[in-house]
Design an enzyme around this catalytic site. Structure first.
Site, PDB file in Angstrom:
ATOM      1  N   SER A   1      -1.032  -7.850  11.471  1.00  0.00           N
ATOM      2  CA  SER A   1      -0.352  -6.789  12.234  1.00  0.00           C
ATOM      3  C   SER A   1      -1.053  -6.492  13.553  1.00  0.00           C
ATOM      4  O   SER A   1      -0.472  -5.896  14.456  1.00  0.00           O
ATOM      5  CB  SER A   1      -0.292  -5.501  11.405  1.00  0.00           C
ATOM      6  OG  SER A   1      -1.603  -5.087  11.058  1.00  0.00           O
ATOM      7  N   ASP A   2      -2.329  -6.894  13.664  1.00  0.00           N
ATOM      8  CA  ASP A   2      -3.101  -6.662  14.885  1.00  0.00           C
ATOM      9  C   ASP A   2      -4.213  -7.700  14.907  1.00  0.00           C
ATOM     10  O   ASP A   2      -4.485  -8.327  13.898  1.00  0.00           O
ATOM     11  CB  ASP A   2      -3.681  -5.238  14.908  1.00  0.00           C
ATOM     12  CG  ASP A   2      -4.433  -4.897  13.628  1.00  0.00           C
ATOM     13  OD1 ASP A   2      -3.779  -4.495  12.650  1.00  0.00           O
ATOM     14  OD2 ASP A   2      -5.661  -5.078  13.593  1.00  0.00           O
ATOM     15  N   ARG A  19       1.846  11.431  -8.350  1.00  0.00           N
ATOM     16  CA  ARG A  19       1.159  11.574  -7.051  1.00  0.00           C
ATOM     17  C   ARG A  19       1.885  10.885  -5.895  1.00  0.00           C
ATOM     18  O   ARG A  19       1.258  10.440  -4.927  1.00  0.00           O
ATOM     19  CB  ARG A  19      -0.269  10.984  -7.115  1.00  0.00           C
ATOM     20  CG  ARG A  19      -1.225  11.798  -7.960  1.00  0.00           C
ATOM     21  CD  ARG A  19      -2.566  11.122  -8.047  1.00  0.00           C
ATOM     22  NE  ARG A  19      -3.442  11.885  -8.892  1.00  0.00           N
ATOM     23  CZ  ARG A  19      -4.570  12.464  -8.482  1.00  0.00           C
ATOM     24  NH1 ARG A  19      -4.957  12.348  -7.233  1.00  0.00           N
ATOM     25  NH2 ARG A  19      -5.311  13.135  -9.315  1.00  0.00           N
ATOM     26  N   ARG A  29       7.220   1.844   1.465  1.00  0.00           N
ATOM     27  CA  ARG A  29       7.481   0.400   1.577  1.00  0.00           C
ATOM     28  C   ARG A  29       7.955  -0.129   0.212  1.00  0.00           C
ATOM     29  O   ARG A  29       8.829  -0.994   0.151  1.00  0.00           O
ATOM     30  CB  ARG A  29       6.220  -0.321   2.052  1.00  0.00           C
ATOM     31  CG  ARG A  29       6.517  -1.647   2.671  1.00  0.00           C
ATOM     32  CD  ARG A  29       5.322  -2.192   3.435  1.00  0.00           C
ATOM     33  NE  ARG A  29       5.206  -1.629   4.758  1.00  0.00           N
ATOM     34  CZ  ARG A  29       4.125  -1.755   5.534  1.00  0.00           C
ATOM     35  NH1 ARG A  29       3.066  -2.412   5.093  1.00  0.00           N
ATOM     36  NH2 ARG A  29       4.098  -1.231   6.737  1.00  0.00           N
ATOM     37  N   GLY A  88       0.817  -1.209   0.000  1.00  0.00           N
ATOM     38  CA  GLY A  88       0.000   0.000   0.000  1.00  0.00           C
ATOM     39  C   GLY A  88       0.851   1.260   0.000  1.00  0.00           C
ATOM     40  O   GLY A  88       0.569   2.233  -0.696  1.00  0.00           O
ATOM     41  N   ILE A 128       0.812  -7.090  -1.283  1.00  0.00           N
ATOM     42  CA  ILE A 128       1.474  -7.444  -0.033  1.00  0.00           C
ATOM     43  C   ILE A 128       1.095  -6.379   0.988  1.00  0.00           C
ATOM     44  O   ILE A 128       1.202  -5.185   0.706  1.00  0.00           O
ATOM     45  CB  ILE A 128       3.012  -7.567  -0.181  1.00  0.00           C
ATOM     46  CG1 ILE A 128       3.601  -6.396  -0.989  1.00  0.00           C
ATOM     47  CG2 ILE A 128       3.393  -8.876  -0.830  1.00  0.00           C
ATOM     48  CD1 ILE A 128       5.107  -6.467  -1.150  1.00  0.00           C
ATOM     49  N   GLY A 129       0.597  -6.811   2.138  1.00  0.00           N
ATOM     50  CA  GLY A 129       0.158  -5.811   3.106  1.00  0.00           C
ATOM     51  C   GLY A 129      -0.068  -6.420   4.472  1.00  0.00           C
ATOM     52  O   GLY A 129       0.324  -7.560   4.736  1.00  0.00           O
ATOM     53  N   MET A 133      -8.029  -3.853   3.138  1.00  0.00           N
ATOM     54  CA  MET A 133      -8.888  -2.888   2.444  1.00  0.00           C
ATOM     55  C   MET A 133      -8.691  -2.825   0.918  1.00  0.00           C
ATOM     56  O   MET A 133      -9.151  -1.870   0.293  1.00  0.00           O
ATOM     57  CB  MET A 133      -8.687  -1.490   3.063  1.00  0.00           C
ATOM     58  CG  MET A 133      -8.895  -1.481   4.561  1.00  0.00           C
ATOM     59  SD  MET A 133      -8.844   0.142   5.312  1.00  0.00           S
ATOM     60  CE  MET A 133     -10.473   0.737   4.933  1.00  0.00           C
ATOM     61  N   GLU A 134      -8.019  -3.810   0.323  1.00  0.00           N
ATOM     62  CA  GLU A 134      -7.700  -3.682  -1.117  1.00  0.00           C
ATOM     63  C   GLU A 134      -7.981  -4.899  -1.994  1.00  0.00           C
ATOM     64  O   GLU A 134      -8.300  -4.739  -3.186  1.00  0.00           O
ATOM     65  CB  GLU A 134      -6.207  -3.316  -1.286  1.00  0.00           C
ATOM     66  CG  GLU A 134      -5.831  -1.906  -0.875  1.00  0.00           C
ATOM     67  CD  GLU A 134      -5.589  -1.776   0.617  1.00  0.00           C
ATOM     68  OE1 GLU A 134      -5.385  -2.814   1.293  1.00  0.00           O
ATOM     69  OE2 GLU A 134      -5.631  -0.632   1.136  1.00  0.00           O
TER      70      GLU A 134
END
Ligand code: HPA
Length: 237
Positions: free
Chosen positions: A204-205, A42, A23, A19, A88-89, A181-182
């Site tokens: 991650s959580d 952007r 990264r 994202g 990847i996220g 979210m993707e």
């Protein structure tokens, strides 16, 4: 050719999409050789280079959310000859066995997004899924690397700060492994354009083991993310 990516950008057949633009830069700087920045429109950084095995690969940020990955993945597939996109996220874990730091490979993505309404197929909920060959390779390589890996359905949410803190329980009951979210937008574009996509996530959580498990520290986060980057890079061919 494309309004959101540099016209003359050169991409490999396989693109990894984190994202976060920084990264993408981190992966290029730490894992690629003879790489070049190929687009920065952007602030969405994109790099093309080679893995340590000499395979050509690109890394480009997707931004956050389905609209953003929807735009960039559509343009990569349609205008730049890209065949495989691997998101990847990170994700929030919904199941007790998906511990912070574990890897999730998404088989499919459910969503509250309206992205699929563009097809106007009356009464039909389509089921956007990962490409099986990419998924199988990712799974086998994850086992070889000794990672704690889970394979199953995920949820791509349009809402990060949900008004209802218990909403996740309904999806948890259905066996959904985690939330990001993707992927739903990426998988739909792959379906629409007859291309391949996969999604590799690090938990991650967690929504379920909150008292027992802490979110990753900065240092753990980097080690775990590095493992995910190496796994994703192993999919270049
Ligand atoms: N929600 C949505 N996306 C996420 C989360 C979350 O809790 N954690 C990491 N990505």
């Amino acid at each position: 050719m494309s309004t959101h990516i540099k016209d003359d950008a050169y991409f490999a057949k396989t693109v990894l999409m984190p994202g976060d633009p920084l990264r993408a830069k981190y992966i290029a700087e730490n894992f690629l050789s003879d790489y070049k920045e190929v687009s920065n429109v952007r602030g969405i950084l994109a790099f093309t280079g080679h893995t340590k095995e000499g395979k050509e690969i690109s890394i480009m940020a997707s931004g956050m959310g389905i609209p953003s990955i929807g735009i960039y993945s559509y343009e990569l597939y349609s205008f730049y000859g890209v065949e495989n996109i691997i998101r990847i996220g990170t994700c929030g874990g919904y199941q007790a066995e998906c511990h912070v730091g574990d890897v999730i490979l998404a088989t499919s993505a459910s969503s509250n997004s309206c992205y699929a309404t563009q097809f106007d197929i009356r009464g039909v909920s389509i089921s956007p899924s990962s490409d099986f060959s990419l998924l199988l390779k990712a799974y086998n390589n994850a086992l070889k690397m000794g990672l704690n890996v889970h394979v199953g359905p995920i949820y791509s949410s349009d809402i990060f700060y949900d008004e209802d803190p218990n909403f996740y329980k309904k999806l948890q009951k259905l066996g959904i492994l985690g939330v990001e979210m993707e992927s739903y937008g990426l998988f739909i574009n792959a379906m629409k354009l007859h291309k391949k996509a996969a999604c590799i996530l690090t938990v991650s959580d967690t929504f379920v083991n909150k008292e027992k498990e802490k979110d990753l520290t900065q240092e753990e986060r980097q080690t775990k993310l590095n493992d995910m980057f190496k796994l994703a890079l192993s999919l270049a061919d």
